[in-house]
Design an enzyme around this catalytic site. Structure first.
Site, PDB file in Angstrom:
ATOM      1  N   ASP A  30       0.855  -1.188   0.000  1.00  0.00           N
ATOM      2  CA  ASP A  30       0.000   0.000   0.000  1.00  0.00           C
ATOM      3  C   ASP A  30       0.888   1.234   0.000  1.00  0.00           C
ATOM      4  O   ASP A  30       1.945   1.227   0.631  1.00  0.00           O
ATOM      5  CB  ASP A  30      -0.930   0.019   1.213  1.00  0.00           C
ATOM      6  CG  ASP A  30      -2.184   0.846   0.961  1.00  0.00           C
ATOM      7  OD1 ASP A  30      -3.237   0.250   0.654  1.00  0.00           O
ATOM      8  OD2 ASP A  30      -2.097   2.095   1.041  1.00  0.00           O
ATOM      9  N   THR A  86     -10.855   3.216  -7.802  1.00  0.00           N
ATOM     10  CA  THR A  86     -11.261   3.758  -9.102  1.00  0.00           C
ATOM     11  C   THR A  86     -12.438   4.704  -8.819  1.00  0.00           C
ATOM     12  O   THR A  86     -13.574   4.394  -9.174  1.00  0.00           O
ATOM     13  CB  THR A  86     -11.676   2.620 -10.063  1.00  0.00           C
ATOM     14  OG1 THR A  86     -12.543   1.709  -9.352  1.00  0.00           O
ATOM     15  CG2 THR A  86     -10.480   1.858 -10.565  1.00  0.00           C
ATOM     16  N   PHE A 152     -16.106  -9.863  -6.373  1.00  0.00           N
ATOM     17  CA  PHE A 152     -17.548  -9.844  -6.118  1.00  0.00           C
ATOM     18  C   PHE A 152     -17.825  -9.938  -4.623  1.00  0.00           C
ATOM     19  O   PHE A 152     -18.785 -10.572  -4.202  1.00  0.00           O
ATOM     20  CB  PHE A 152     -18.230 -11.004  -6.861  1.00  0.00           C
ATOM     21  CG  PHE A 152     -18.078 -10.927  -8.355  1.00  0.00           C
ATOM     22  CD1 PHE A 152     -18.761  -9.962  -9.090  1.00  0.00           C
ATOM     23  CD2 PHE A 152     -17.236 -11.795  -9.038  1.00  0.00           C
ATOM     24  CE1 PHE A 152     -18.613  -9.870 -10.471  1.00  0.00           C
ATOM     25  CE2 PHE A 152     -17.081 -11.714 -10.419  1.00  0.00           C
ATOM     26  CZ  PHE A 152     -17.770 -10.759 -11.142  1.00  0.00           C
ATOM     27  N   ASN A 209     -23.045  -5.547 -10.947  1.00  0.00           N
ATOM     28  CA  ASN A 209     -23.375  -4.598  -9.874  1.00  0.00           C
ATOM     29  C   ASN A 209     -24.570  -3.731 -10.249  1.00  0.00           C
ATOM     30  O   ASN A 209     -25.412  -3.428  -9.407  1.00  0.00           O
ATOM     31  CB  ASN A 209     -22.157  -3.735  -9.524  1.00  0.00           C
ATOM     32  CG  ASN A 209     -21.319  -4.373  -8.420  1.00  0.00           C
ATOM     33  OD1 ASN A 209     -21.584  -5.505  -8.022  1.00  0.00           O
ATOM     34  ND2 ASN A 209     -20.332  -3.663  -7.921  1.00  0.00           N
ATOM     35  N   CYS A 261     -19.361   1.011  -3.950  1.00  0.00           N
ATOM     36  CA  CYS A 261     -19.456   0.342  -5.258  1.00  0.00           C
ATOM     37  C   CYS A 261     -20.691   0.719  -6.071  1.00  0.00           C
ATOM     38  O   CYS A 261     -20.560   1.289  -7.150  1.00  0.00           O
ATOM     39  CB  CYS A 261     -19.374  -1.160  -5.063  1.00  0.00           C
ATOM     40  SG  CYS A 261     -17.727  -1.660  -4.552  1.00  0.00           S
ATOM     41  N   LYS A 321     -23.968  -0.270   5.352  1.00  0.00           N
ATOM     42  CA  LYS A 321     -24.663  -1.543   5.542  1.00  0.00           C
ATOM     43  C   LYS A 321     -24.133  -2.140   6.843  1.00  0.00           C
ATOM     44  O   LYS A 321     -23.109  -1.661   7.355  1.00  0.00           O
ATOM     45  CB  LYS A 321     -24.432  -2.491   4.356  1.00  0.00           C
ATOM     46  CG  LYS A 321     -22.968  -2.862   4.161  1.00  0.00           C
ATOM     47  CD  LYS A 321     -22.777  -3.850   3.048  1.00  0.00           C
ATOM     48  CE  LYS A 321     -23.268  -5.227   3.430  1.00  0.00           C
ATOM     49  NZ  LYS A 321     -22.855  -6.279   2.481  1.00  0.00           N
TER      50      LYS A 321
HETATM   51  C1  UDX Z   1     -11.483  -1.431  -4.420  1.00  0.00           C
HETATM   52  C2  UDX Z   1     -11.295  -0.998  -5.864  1.00  0.00           C
HETATM   53  O1  UDX Z   1     -10.323  -0.075  -5.954  1.00  0.00           O
HETATM   54  C3  UDX Z   1     -12.543  -0.469  -6.498  1.00  0.00           C
HETATM   55  O2  UDX Z   1     -12.365  -0.238  -7.845  1.00  0.00           O
HETATM   56  C4  UDX Z   1     -13.596  -1.496  -6.352  1.00  0.00           C
HETATM   57  O3  UDX Z   1     -14.766  -1.081  -6.979  1.00  0.00           O
HETATM   58  C5  UDX Z   1     -13.812  -1.760  -4.903  1.00  0.00           C
HETATM   59  O4  UDX Z   1     -12.623  -2.206  -4.356  1.00  0.00           O
HETATM   60  P1  UDX Z   1     -11.427  -0.624  -1.914  1.00  0.00           P
HETATM   61  O5  UDX Z   1     -10.513  -1.742  -1.603  1.00  0.00           O
HETATM   62  O6  UDX Z   1     -12.777  -0.626  -1.317  1.00  0.00           O
HETATM   63  O7  UDX Z   1     -11.583  -0.410  -3.504  1.00  0.00           O
HETATM   64  O8  UDX Z   1     -10.717   0.776  -1.644  1.00  0.00           O
HETATM   65  P2  UDX Z   1      -9.843   1.247  -0.414  1.00  0.00           P
HETATM   66  O9  UDX Z   1     -10.316   0.589   0.822  1.00  0.00           O
HETATM   67  O10 UDX Z   1      -9.783   2.709  -0.536  1.00  0.00           O
HETATM   68  O11 UDX Z   1      -8.404   0.619  -0.729  1.00  0.00           O
HETATM   69  C6  UDX Z   1      -7.543   1.022  -1.713  1.00  0.00           C
HETATM   70  C7  UDX Z   1      -6.147   1.050  -1.152  1.00  0.00           C
HETATM   71  O12 UDX Z   1      -5.226   1.328  -2.193  1.00  0.00           O
HETATM   72  C8  UDX Z   1      -5.926   2.113  -0.079  1.00  0.00           C
HETATM   73  O13 UDX Z   1      -5.409   1.500   1.088  1.00  0.00           O
HETATM   74  C9  UDX Z   1      -4.904   3.066  -0.699  1.00  0.00           C
HETATM   75  O14 UDX Z   1      -4.017   3.620   0.243  1.00  0.00           O
HETATM   76  C10 UDX Z   1      -4.202   2.158  -1.689  1.00  0.00           C
HETATM   77  N1  UDX Z   1      -3.550   2.831  -2.813  1.00  0.00           N
HETATM   78  C11 UDX Z   1      -4.169   3.826  -3.487  1.00  0.00           C
HETATM   79  C12 UDX Z   1      -2.300   2.385  -3.216  1.00  0.00           C
HETATM   80  O15 UDX Z   1      -1.725   1.494  -2.611  1.00  0.00           O
HETATM   81  N2  UDX Z   1      -1.732   2.960  -4.307  1.00  0.00           N
HETATM   82  C13 UDX Z   1      -2.315   3.976  -4.981  1.00  0.00           C
HETATM   83  O16 UDX Z   1      -1.756   4.476  -5.947  1.00  0.00           O
HETATM   84  C14 UDX Z   1      -3.595   4.408  -4.570  1.00  0.00           C
HETATM   85  C1  UDX Z   2     -21.259  -4.814  -3.720  1.00  0.00           C
HETATM   86  C2  UDX Z   2     -21.517  -6.132  -4.475  1.00  0.00           C
HETATM   87  O1  UDX Z   2     -22.636  -6.804  -3.871  1.00  0.00           O
HETATM   88  C3  UDX Z   2     -20.291  -7.020  -4.438  1.00  0.00           C
HETATM   89  O2  UDX Z   2     -20.526  -8.177  -5.234  1.00  0.00           O
HETATM   90  C4  UDX Z   2     -19.042  -6.280  -4.920  1.00  0.00           C
HETATM   91  O3  UDX Z   2     -19.021  -6.168  -6.317  1.00  0.00           O
HETATM   92  C5  UDX Z   2     -18.906  -4.928  -4.255  1.00  0.00           C
HETATM   93  O4  UDX Z   2     -20.133  -4.186  -4.296  1.00  0.00           O
HETATM   94  P1  UDX Z   2     -21.104  -4.035  -1.179  1.00  0.00           P
HETATM   95  O5  UDX Z   2     -21.274  -2.681  -1.750  1.00  0.00           O
HETATM   96  O6  UDX Z   2     -19.969  -4.317  -0.264  1.00  0.00           O
HETATM   97  O7  UDX Z   2     -21.007  -5.120  -2.349  1.00  0.00           O
HETATM   98  O8  UDX Z   2     -22.431  -4.445  -0.359  1.00  0.00           O
HETATM   99  P2  UDX Z   2     -23.896  -4.951  -0.807  1.00  0.00           P
HETATM  100  O9  UDX Z   2     -24.265  -6.046   0.109  1.00  0.00           O
HETATM  101  O10 UDX Z   2     -23.990  -5.225  -2.249  1.00  0.00           O
HETATM  102  O11 UDX Z   2     -24.804  -3.684  -0.454  1.00  0.00           O
HETATM  103  C6  UDX Z   2     -24.743  -2.484  -1.193  1.00  0.00           C
HETATM  104  C7  UDX Z   2     -25.837  -1.530  -0.744  1.00  0.00           C
HETATM  105  O12 UDX Z   2     -27.118  -2.009  -1.123  1.00  0.00           O
HETATM  106  C8  UDX Z   2     -25.910  -1.306   0.773  1.00  0.00           C
HETATM  107  O13 UDX Z   2     -26.133   0.052   1.039  1.00  0.00           O
HETATM  108  C9  UDX Z   2     -27.091  -2.135   1.205  1.00  0.00           C
HETATM  109  O14 UDX Z   2     -27.714  -1.643   2.373  1.00  0.00           O
HETATM  110  C10 UDX Z   2     -27.996  -1.985  -0.012  1.00  0.00           C
HETATM  111  N1  UDX Z   2     -28.970  -3.080  -0.159  1.00  0.00           N
HETATM  112  C11 UDX Z   2     -28.529  -4.354  -0.385  1.00  0.00           C
HETATM  113  C12 UDX Z   2     -30.329  -2.802  -0.117  1.00  0.00           C
HETATM  114  O15 UDX Z   2     -30.747  -1.650   0.073  1.00  0.00           O
HETATM  115  N2  UDX Z   2     -31.212  -3.842  -0.303  1.00  0.00           N
HETATM  116  C13 UDX Z   2     -30.807  -5.123  -0.533  1.00  0.00           C
HETATM  117  O16 UDX Z   2     -31.675  -5.992  -0.702  1.00  0.00           O
HETATM  118  C14 UDX Z   2     -29.419  -5.390  -0.581  1.00  0.00           C
END
Ligand code: UDX
Ligand code: UDX
Length: 430
Positions: A30, A86, A152, A209, A261, A321
């Site tokens: 990271d 992203t 996912f 998604n 997401c 959530k």
């Molecule tokens: C990830 C993906 O990036 C996103 O596209 C996908 O839709 C969801 O999952 P997530 O893991 O949730 O995102 O993001 P975050 O918890 O912000 O973690 C990203 C990490 O990358 C951070 O710890 C950040 O410090 C690090 N980072 C960022 C690097 O190591 N290098 C960089 O250049 C930018």
């Molecule tokens: C999502 C995708 O489900 C997962 O596969 C991955 O691609 C990352 O994005 P995440 O965003 O972590 O996961 O949680 P998810 O359980 O999908 O919930 C997303 C949002 O939808 C939350 O705010 C949740 O409260 C809401 N939700 C979910 C509803 O309002 N109703 C539902 O029936 C399910």
């Protein structure tokens, strides 16, 4: 196998820990030195059930370590994952600068044949761009392949989703990396290991998604009709869900979807479609219904409390959530801000997300539990469906409130029970 994850956030860290749990040797990179320090000192910067123990176990077994050096990570990995953010830009398009800069750094550090796998959610054709970038900055002209392997995992159940995946999608531009990816995922015993072209893999993620978000908006639209007709949304979606073609998951009506997401992926997919010459009006409507869900909820508050100005409202739940501390694009936070903008005094509590929410919630009184939150409130709002809230002592809750009024944005309580306890109770679609 030797695996590297570049980006150790909600996706990279959990994915790295699960690979280590299955016996692979994993380095998580990271570029945030503070995060790496926390990880190296045996702490976990996020809340995800089961992650703490899994990380500790695998660090102790010598299968998992952390570094701030991408070069060190690239030296280690036969397979190097990109799991950096992203984020959306103002027009909905995706900011690709993190992916691009990581691709450049990886290219500069390549010394052997390496499979570079994009795990972040990216627009279709990103794999082609990453390939061009790596070719351009690949000083030693090392051999490489770029693969798309979308994640996912749902926050809150990320370990379960990773350890027992429904499907593993591997998008490739040639067959050479496929055996390595098969070997990597062999311990997961997933029945559906699907190899596609790289563009299709990237689209599978955005299409999946967006479809899940569409299901939620569909349920929210039907909930509105339930309210106008006296039907019950729970009965309706349960009845629909028994049809295998429909399925019950992701039909829970509420105050709408949030998180890091769905909102960004929908905006991105609409933009990608637009750039390819298609107006994805269906998804625009999904977005509209989602914003409408929180607006309709606020109308319920106004209908009972008349004006929100100077009312004290308790909010249970701040995370987007349950079972996570993530507050990115949280409908709960959005609701708090809207109530504050109408002059309400807000008290709030979340079992895990208080620290991450604190900076976003100026003027909110943060409380130590649900009962303290309810103290003296004109009304209580349920914004996130934590199990802890389902188990609350309703008598204690009622005596804490100045007025026994509950607005349940996640349908966690039974309306008959709430009314038998003397609450004025409003929920969604019932
Ligand atoms: C990830 C993906 O990036 C996103 O596209 C996908 O839709 C969801 O999952 P997530 O893991 O949730 O995102 O993001 P975050 O918890 O912000 O973690 C990203 C990490 O990358 C951070 O710890 C950040 O410090 C690090 N980072 C960022 C690097 O190591 N290098 C960089 O250049 C930018
Ligand atoms: C999502 C995708 O489900 C997962 O596969 C991955 O691609 C990352 O994005 P995440 O965003 O972590 O996961 O949680 P998810 O359980 O999908 O919930 C997303 C949002 O939808 C939350 O705010 C949740 O409260 C809401 N939700 C979910 C509803 O309002 N109703 C539902 O029936 C399910």
């Amino acid at each position: 196998m030797k695996v590297t994850l570049v980006g150790s956030g909600y996706v990279g860290l959990v994915t790295g820990a699960c690979f280590a749990e299955k016996g692979h040797h994993v380095v998580c990179v990271d570029n945030d030195p503070k995060k790496i320090q926390i990880l190296q000192s045996g702490h976990i910067p996020i809340y995800e059930p089961g992650l703490d123990d899994m990380v500790k176990r695998n660090v102790a077994a010598g299968r998992l370590r952390f570094t701030a050096s991408t070069e060190e990570g690239v030296d280690h990995g036969q397979i190097v994952f990109i799991a950096v953010p992203t984020p959306p830009q103002d027009d909905g398009s995706v900011d690709m600068s993190f992916i691009e800069s990581v691709a450049r750094t990886i290219a500069g550090a390549l010394k052997k044949y390496t499979v570079i796998v994009d795990k972040s959610t990216v627009p279709v054709k990103t794999g082609e761009k990453v390939t061009e970038t790596i070719r351009r900055y690949n000083k030693l002209n090392s051999d490489f392949d770029v693969v798309s392997n979308p994640e996912f995992l749902r926050e809150g159940s990320a370990i379960e989703d990773l350890m027992n995946p429904d499907r593993i999608i591997v998008g490739v531009m040639g067959q050479r990396p496929v055996p390595l990816l098969r070997e990597l995922y062999a311990p997961f015993a997933c029945p559906n290991f699907i190899v596609t072209d790289i563009n299709s893999a990237e689209l599978i993620k955005h299409a999946s998604n967006s479809f899940l978000a569409l299901k939620i908006s569909y349920a929210n639209a039907v909930a509105a009709i339930c309210e106008s007709s006296g039907a019950n949304i729970e009965e309706v979606v349960n009845g629909m869900g028994f049809d295998k073609r429909i399925g019950r998951p992701f039909l829970n009506a509420g105050i709408g979807y949030g998180g890091s997401c769905f909102p960004k992926d929908l905006a991105a997919f609409i933009k990608i479609a637009e750039q390819l010459g298609h107006d994805f009006r269906l998804l625009k409507e999904v977005q509209r219904i989602n914003s409408d869900a929180s607006e309709r909820f606020l109308k319920k508050l106004r209908a009972e409390l008349w004006v929100l100005k100077d009312k004290t409202i308790g909010v249970l739940g701040l995370a987007f959530k349950p079972n996570t501390d993530d507050v990115r694009s949280s409908p709960a936070i959005d609701l708090v801000k809207k109530m504050q903008s109408e002059g309400a005094q807000v008290r709030a509590y979340d079992p895990q997300a208080m620290d991450k929410a604190r900076d976003m919630l100026k003027g909110v009184t943060l409380c130590k539990d649900a009962y303290e939150t309810a103290m003296g409130c004109d009304a209580l709002v349920v914004a996130t469906e934590w199990d802890e809230f389902r188990k609350l002592d309703l008598n204690r809750l009622k005596s804490a409130l100045a007025h026994p009024t509950v607005f349940d944005g996640r349908n966690i309580f039974d309306p008959a029970k709430m009314s038998s306890h003397g609450f004025l109770y409003r929920s969604i679609g019932r």
